[in-house]
Design a protein around this motif. Structure first.
Motif, short mmCIF file in Angstrom:
data_model
loop_
_atom_site.label_atom_id
_atom_site.label_comp_id
_atom_site.label_asym_id
_atom_site.label_seq_id
_atom_site.Cartn_x
_atom_site.Cartn_y
_atom_site.Cartn_z
N ALA B 17 0.87 -1.18 0.00
CA ALA B 17 0.00 0.00 0.00
C ALA B 17 0.90 1.23 0.00
N VAL B 18 0.32 2.40 -0.17
CA VAL B 18 1.10 3.62 -0.04
C VAL B 18 0.41 4.51 0.99
N GLU B 19 1.14 4.82 2.05
CA GLU B 19 0.62 5.62 3.15
C GLU B 19 1.21 7.02 2.97
N GLY B 20 0.37 7.96 2.53
CA GLY B 20 0.93 9.27 2.21
C GLY B 20 1.84 9.11 1.01
N ASP B 21 3.10 9.39 1.19
CA ASP B 21 4.01 9.15 0.07
C ASP B 21 5.07 8.11 0.43
N ARG B 22 4.73 7.22 1.34
CA ARG B 22 5.65 6.15 1.69
C ARG B 22 5.07 4.80 1.34
N PRO B 23 5.76 4.02 0.53
CA PRO B 23 5.27 2.68 0.22
C PRO B 23 5.44 1.80 1.45
N ARG B 262 2.48 11.57 -6.32
CA ARG B 262 3.26 11.21 -5.13
C ARG B 262 3.29 9.70 -4.91
N LYS B 263 2.14 9.07 -5.11
CA LYS B 263 2.06 7.62 -4.88
C LYS B 263 2.84 6.86 -5.95
N VAL B 264 2.74 7.34 -7.17
CA VAL B 264 3.50 6.68 -8.23
C VAL B 264 4.99 6.82 -7.95
N GLU B 265 5.41 8.00 -7.56
CA GLU B 265 6.81 8.22 -7.24
C GLU B 265 7.28 7.36 -6.08
N ALA B 266 6.38 7.17 -5.12
CA ALA B 266 6.73 6.35 -3.96
C ALA B 266 7.10 4.94 -4.40
N ILE B 267 6.33 4.39 -5.33
CA ILE B 267 6.61 3.04 -5.81
C ILE B 267 7.81 3.05 -6.76
#
Lengths: 325, 325
Positions: B17-23, B262-267
């Motif tokens: 999952a992605v919590e905020g911008d942290r995977p 942000r979520k895409v970048e996190a992954i």
DNA sequence: GTAATAGTGTCTTTCAGACAGTATGAC
DNA sequence: GTCATACTGTCTGAAAGACACTATTAC
């Protein structure tokens, strides 16, 4: 942590090559009229150090081949997909074989070898070879039959489809329509669609359906889930052609660009634009000239070899093949 | 066809999952200092109709989560990779667990739930997060250590490497150099390289190497082969982002384009070019405006939702993300 | 006003896809 | 010469990647 009795791991190999311009796979059958099967056998950790070594062992024993390139495809938990009705009373009747499918690529030596058992891949998927134009069977039989099948469930068509696609959507997505192209990579999706629609012999076998009188099953069938594994293999290699130089595993040391193109087309299942193909292959640094020539009827062709260095130069060296003439 | 005793099939889930911008991934450990493990358990055909249903069962039992999106990753035959020296005399000591790894994507609800057990993914792969620039550990520790390891085998360097790459070639290919970029998809290749070089704790454990005094192992370790499965998962989802709309499985119903990015970048593990990202997402037909707005500190942002129809319109709807600022 | 975040317009370079045309062999 | 195959040069349109600029909120 006690041993679970009754679980067997089966290893199954799709051994692929291209003979001239025909893609072939290794298969054998017990009798003339029996469905064929791929080389396979149980994984036995006492004799096989790893899964892949076990698989290579079966290839030597059953096909007489030392495999080079090998990659794992997928693990299937429902080899015989049929779930018996007396499932509650006889839990042991449940499927208990897990098959791990592998793809291996090899060269067909000029010699005869066991070549009798290399069979044309498209016998099993007649709808996948578009090199001679759209296969007639798609419009004459597959699409009408699929639409009939989709029409059976009027209620489903309008119901909110729970996580997934409707039957009509799957047909359009996997076989194409006015807006959507036939995507040559979706081999498994197409086979599964035909299976669900009861149009391949395996579906009739697994679900114990009556054999429909006038509807001939599509393509040749195989034992167990072997045709599903084969579909996975074809889909995978069609995708991989585009970003990995896997074709060269099936080519001799030196070859002409036309030979290369023919083999790629054999796997991809459609023709490519010749000039662009040559440009991509050469500017992509995938091959280098040997300096030799061959004589093949017209103007002699320069021969090339695979440039190994490309592996360490570019991140995804493949044949970005668009469609062609 | 007798039952092979001693084979167990293990199912292991990477729940991401992605919590905020942290995977984040779901993991749990027995004690504070013990290595963590992923939700997993033996496949038992008597209780689980299919492999995937078995896996979903473990997710409910061990993580309290009903999984949505699930995909199979790979089947590993060598969970404890260490092969005992007395292999000939004690064949039963051989590895006999085959693990099938799965990737599941989920949303982190706003509530607390079992969120305590969702942990930052990059704790296990500190070299994979380039959002703050190149991680210092690569140049300060990883590359020097790898080159030392490669230098140990002078003889190998010049020998014709039998089907495969030399150590230096692997280092260059997977971690990049002046000519080659760091390819964010090669997560598994990098982990395996570090494992082979003895730089992760699992390698020391499996090979019973002495724990080197001043060399701190890289990242947090996990039990069995769980970190390898995790590496496979991260590599797979980074690749898949580009041709499948999988991010939306981890996003709420409606979101702003910045949140999406942000979520895409996190992954993906690196930043993207903002304007191009927005253009791709909108012209690609992946999202549609909801008409609503949010207020997030500056100018209010329009919110969007995922356009399901894109699945039936385009063959490979993903976020062709190039690198960015 | 400033700071912060959201969003638009446009230019350049690359390259896939197609065109037309030339070269070298067998006959 | 014709036929067949091999090979080259160039145009076009789409789109990736980067640039500069405008818009709307909070304070």
């Amino acid at each position: 942590m006690a041993d679970k009795p009754g679980i067997e791991i089966n290893l199954t190999a799709v051994i692929m090559a291209v003979e001239g311009d025909r893609p072939v796979i290794f298969a054998s059958s017990q009798g003339k009229e029996r469905p064929a099967g791929l080389p396979s056998g149980p994984f036995d950790p006492v004799h096989h150090r790893t899964l892949e070594l076990g698989l290579r062992g079966f290839a030597v024993d059953q096909a007489g081949l030392e495999l080079g390139y090998v990659e794992q495809l997928y693990t299937f938990g429902d080899r015989g997909r049929h779930v018996p009705e007396d499932i509650e009373t006889h839990p042991d009747a449940l499927p208990h074989v897990v098959s791990i499918g592998y793809l291996a690529l090899t060269r067909i030596a000029g010699e005869v070898q066991t070549s009798a058992s290399f069979r044309d891949l498209y016998r099993y998927f007649p709808w996948e070879d578009w090199r001679g134009g759209k296969p007639a069977v798609i419009d004459s039989f597959i699409l009408p039959a699929l639409h009939r099948w989709a029409g059976c469930v009027e209620e489903e068509k309008h119901a909110p489809v729970r996580r997934g696609l409707s039957r009509e959507e799957r047909i359009a997505l996997y076989f194409g329509n006015e807006d959507l192209l036939f995507d040559e990579e979706k081999v498994l999706e197409r086979y599964e669609l035909l299976y669900d629609a009861g149009l391949v012999a395996e579906a009739i076998r697994d679900r114990r359906l009556p054999i429909s009188s006038e509807v001939p099953p599509l393509g040749e069938s195989m034992v167990f889930d072997h045709r599903r594994i084969l579909a996975t293999a074809l889909g995978r290699i069609r995708a991989k052609l585009k970003y990995r130089p896997v074709v060269f595993e099936m080519l001799p040391e030196s070859f002409t660009l036309t030979e290369l193109q023919r083999k790629v087309e054999a796997i991809a299942g459609h023709h490519l634009h010749k000039q662009n193909f040559r440009r991509l292959v050469e500017t992509g640094g995938l091959v280098e000239p040997t300096g030799q020539q061959t004589t093949t009827g017209g103007r002699p062709a320069a021969t090339f070899r695979f440039r190994r260095e490309v592996l360490t130069e570019r991140p995804a060296p493949g044949l970005r093949l668009g469609r062609g003439t």
